[in-house]
Enzyme design. Structure first.
Site, mmCIF file in Angstrom:
data_model
loop_
_atom_site.group_PDB
_atom_site.id
_atom_site.type_symbol
_atom_site.label_atom_id
_atom_site.label_comp_id
_atom_site.label_asym_id
_atom_site.label_seq_id
_atom_site.Cartn_x
_atom_site.Cartn_y
_atom_site.Cartn_z
ATOM 1 N N SER A 67 0.882 -1.258 -0.030
ATOM 2 C CA SER A 67 0.030 0.003 0.002
ATOM 3 C C SER A 67 0.854 1.173 0.115
ATOM 4 O O SER A 67 1.951 1.482 0.425
ATOM 5 C CB SER A 67 -0.844 -0.090 1.180
ATOM 6 O OG SER A 67 -1.566 1.334 1.410
ATOM 7 N N TYR A 84 -2.536 0.466 10.117
ATOM 8 C CA TYR A 84 -2.884 -0.240 8.903
ATOM 9 C C TYR A 84 -1.257 -0.084 7.968
ATOM 10 O O TYR A 84 -0.833 -1.040 7.401
ATOM 11 C CB TYR A 84 -3.765 0.285 7.956
ATOM 12 C CG TYR A 84 -3.839 -0.098 6.513
ATOM 13 C CD1 TYR A 84 -4.011 -1.368 6.270
ATOM 14 C CD2 TYR A 84 -3.587 0.839 5.482
ATOM 15 C CE1 TYR A 84 -3.945 -1.935 4.818
ATOM 16 C CE2 TYR A 84 -3.434 0.433 4.214
ATOM 17 C CZ TYR A 84 -3.917 -1.090 4.071
ATOM 18 O OH TYR A 84 -3.766 -1.406 2.497
ATOM 19 N N LYS A 101 1.534 -2.915 6.880
ATOM 20 C CA LYS A 101 2.285 -3.462 5.390
ATOM 21 C C LYS A 101 3.661 -3.139 5.225
ATOM 22 O O LYS A 101 4.360 -4.026 4.627
ATOM 23 C CB LYS A 101 1.456 -2.361 4.489
ATOM 24 C CG LYS A 101 0.114 -2.687 4.362
ATOM 25 C CD LYS A 101 -0.415 -3.688 3.311
ATOM 26 C CE LYS A 101 -1.832 -4.427 3.526
ATOM 27 N NZ LYS A 101 -2.359 -4.709 2.203
HETATM 28 O O1 LIG Z 1 -16.696 9.317 3.240
HETATM 29 C C1 LIG Z 1 -15.714 9.681 3.235
HETATM 30 C C2 LIG Z 1 -14.735 8.588 2.965
HETATM 31 C C3 LIG Z 1 -13.489 9.307 2.678
HETATM 32 N N1 LIG Z 1 -13.267 10.644 2.452
HETATM 33 C C4 LIG Z 1 -11.894 10.820 2.421
HETATM 34 O O2 LIG Z 1 -11.342 10.423 0.885
HETATM 35 C C5 LIG Z 1 -10.025 10.187 1.007
HETATM 36 C C6 LIG Z 1 -9.748 8.748 0.656
HETATM 37 O O3 LIG Z 1 -10.131 7.894 1.560
HETATM 38 P P1 LIG Z 1 -10.517 6.318 1.395
HETATM 39 O O4 LIG Z 1 -11.270 6.328 0.125
HETATM 40 O O5 LIG Z 1 -10.961 5.884 2.517
HETATM 41 O O6 LIG Z 1 -8.909 5.638 1.003
HETATM 42 P P2 LIG Z 1 -7.489 6.139 2.025
HETATM 43 O O7 LIG Z 1 -7.988 6.147 3.185
HETATM 44 O O8 LIG Z 1 -7.131 6.804 1.209
HETATM 45 O O9 LIG Z 1 -6.943 4.532 1.864
HETATM 46 C C7 LIG Z 1 -7.107 3.762 0.607
HETATM 47 O O10 LIG Z 1 -5.818 4.110 -0.004
HETATM 48 C C8 LIG Z 1 -4.765 3.684 0.489
HETATM 49 C C9 LIG Z 1 -3.432 3.974 -0.484
HETATM 50 O O11 LIG Z 1 -3.684 5.352 -0.708
HETATM 51 C C10 LIG Z 1 -4.950 2.175 0.671
HETATM 52 O O12 LIG Z 1 -3.615 1.567 1.199
HETATM 53 C C11 LIG Z 1 -5.881 1.866 1.444
HETATM 54 O O13 LIG Z 1 -5.964 0.352 1.785
HETATM 55 C C12 LIG Z 1 -7.123 2.408 0.712
HETATM 56 O O14 LIG Z 1 -8.547 2.030 1.795
HETATM 57 C C13 LIG Z 1 -9.612 10.813 2.408
HETATM 58 O O15 LIG Z 1 -9.050 11.897 2.264
HETATM 59 C C14 LIG Z 1 -10.737 10.479 3.460
HETATM 60 O O16 LIG Z 1 -10.692 11.269 4.443
HETATM 61 C C15 LIG Z 1 -14.134 11.430 2.545
HETATM 62 O O17 LIG Z 1 -13.831 12.669 2.803
HETATM 63 N N2 LIG Z 1 -15.290 11.136 3.009
#
Ligand SMILES: O=c1ccn([C@@H]2O[C@H](COP(=O)(O)OP(=O)(O)O[C@H]3O[C@H](CO)[C@@H](O)[C@H](O)[C@H]3O)[C@@H](O)[C@H]2O)c(=O)[nH]1
Length: 330
Positions: free
Chosen positions: A117, A141, A145
């Site tokens: 990741s 998390y 990894k």
């Molecule tokens: O309802 C929501 C869900 C997410 N976010 C934002 O959207 C972005 C992306 O979030 P998310 O889709 O949860 O992905 P990440 O937390 O970036 O994690 C993903 O991407 C990572 C690599 O970048 C991987 O390692 C993870 O397994 C995978 O879940 C972040 O800023 C979150 O805070 C929101 O604002 N609202």
């Protein structure tokens, strides 16, 4: 090849199973079905239900099925959940990797392709992120990894198990035939949450924070379409067998989109005015994660077909429209 796909009923693993079968590999799936995605088990693959931590079961499957290579998709992967329940993540992810490598050693299986990741990098000093950037994860998390990659490294040195770690950026979208899409429970990912809100019209979508050091204050991520991501796995497996050399590759598009830009792309693709609330920051989120994926493109010959957020969104939207309740529908 005869490939064991662990976590082969999950969102990413089930697309890997589909593609491996399409390319004439013999595929065996091991999945604990904790997500309840029994409907995502490919009927063309032989299926075992069980946990990666059960090294006796894994070793038995490897021997019995004469497996030549393993793809590992069975780690927990939610950044916010890992901050709240770190022990759950260390237990499943790290113990799972140790058990798998012990089973592979026992059954003399030499090749492993692993879902790592971008969360391994933490807050990068410079963008886009290359594979030699320092690994300083800011969530349990991400740290699991890093630990898993390190364990793989030493298992190569000691036991000759060759592995490729693929550091995913943000995986999104659905299989092009509409058969497989993203449905986590609880759903924490950005694109599914936006599209679920578009389908239901509940007006409950929230963006987590607009005070980051980015172009518009919201987090920036690099969205890689799931079928493109899996193409890289198939290429990585071929490369591993050909070179017999462990390596690590970033999988991203090198384009960063802010959360607000992703919302805009969703509005454009769905033609729905999706309302949102601006909420506080979510723990564990780095400001920006954008991949330098030149290494995968050059060495593996990887060519992602979806290069922009609207392409990825369109692929996700097709699935969400036909599966408003996720896998519960069909
Ligand atoms: O309802 C929501 C869900 C997410 N976010 C934002 O959207 C972005 C992306 O979030 P998310 O889709 O949860 O992905 P990440 O937390 O970036 O994690 C993903 O991407 C990572 C690599 O970048 C991987 O390692 C993870 O397994 C995978 O879940 C972040 O800023 C979150 O805070 C929101 O604002 N609202």
């Amino acid at each position: 090849m005869r490939v064991l796909v662990i976590g082969g009923a999950g969102y990413i693993g089930s697309v890997a199973v589909k593609k491996l079968i399409e390319q004439n590999n013999d595929v065996v799936v091991l999945d604990a079905l904790y997500t309840g995605h029994r409907k995502a088990v490919n009927p063309k693959a032989k299926f075992y239900q069980g946990d990666i931590e059960n090294k006796f079961l894994v070793s038995q499957i490897l021997r019995q099925e004469k497996i030549e290579a393993v793809m590992h998709f069975a780690a927990y992967s939610l950044v916010p959940e890992s901050v709240q329940k770190p022990l759950k993540y260390y237990d499943n992810n790290v113990s799972g990797m140790i058990a798998l490598l012990e089973a592979m050693k026992d059954a003399d299986v030499k090749y492993l392709v692993f879902s790592s990741s971008a969360a391994t990098y933490g807050i990068p000093k410079k963008l886009p992120i290359t594979e030699d950037s320092p690994l300083n994860p800011i969530s349990p998390y991400g740290e699991t990894k890093v630990m898993m990659e390190k364990i793989m490294h030493w298992a190569d040195k000691a036991d000759g198990i060759k592995s490729i770690a693929l550091r995913y950026f943000n995986v999104a979208g659905a299989a092009s035939d509409g058969s497989i899409g993203e449905d986590h429970s609880p759903e924490t990912h950005l694109i599914p949450n936006i599209l679920k809100s578009a389908v239901s019209g509940d007006g409950k979508f929230t963006i987590f924070g607009n005070d980051y050091d980015t172009k518009d204050g919201t987090n920036v991520r690099d969205y890689v379409q799931i079928e493109d991501l899996i193409d890289a796995h198939v290429l990585a497996l071929k490369y591993l067998v050909k070179t017999n050399k462990s390596d690590v590759f970033n999988l991203g598009t090198a384009h960063g989109y802010s959360n607000l830009e992703i919302l805009q792309a969703a509005r454009k693709v769905t033609n729905i005015e999706i309302p949102y609330t601006m909420g506080p920051r979510r723990a564990g989120d780095p400001d920006s994660l954008v991949a330098d994926s030149a290494k995968a493109r050059t060495i593996l010959g990887w060519q992602p077909q979806h290069e922009n957020a609207e392409d990825v969104m369109a692929s996700a939207w097709k699935w969400h429209q036909t599966h408003p309740q996720g896998y519960a529908d069909k």
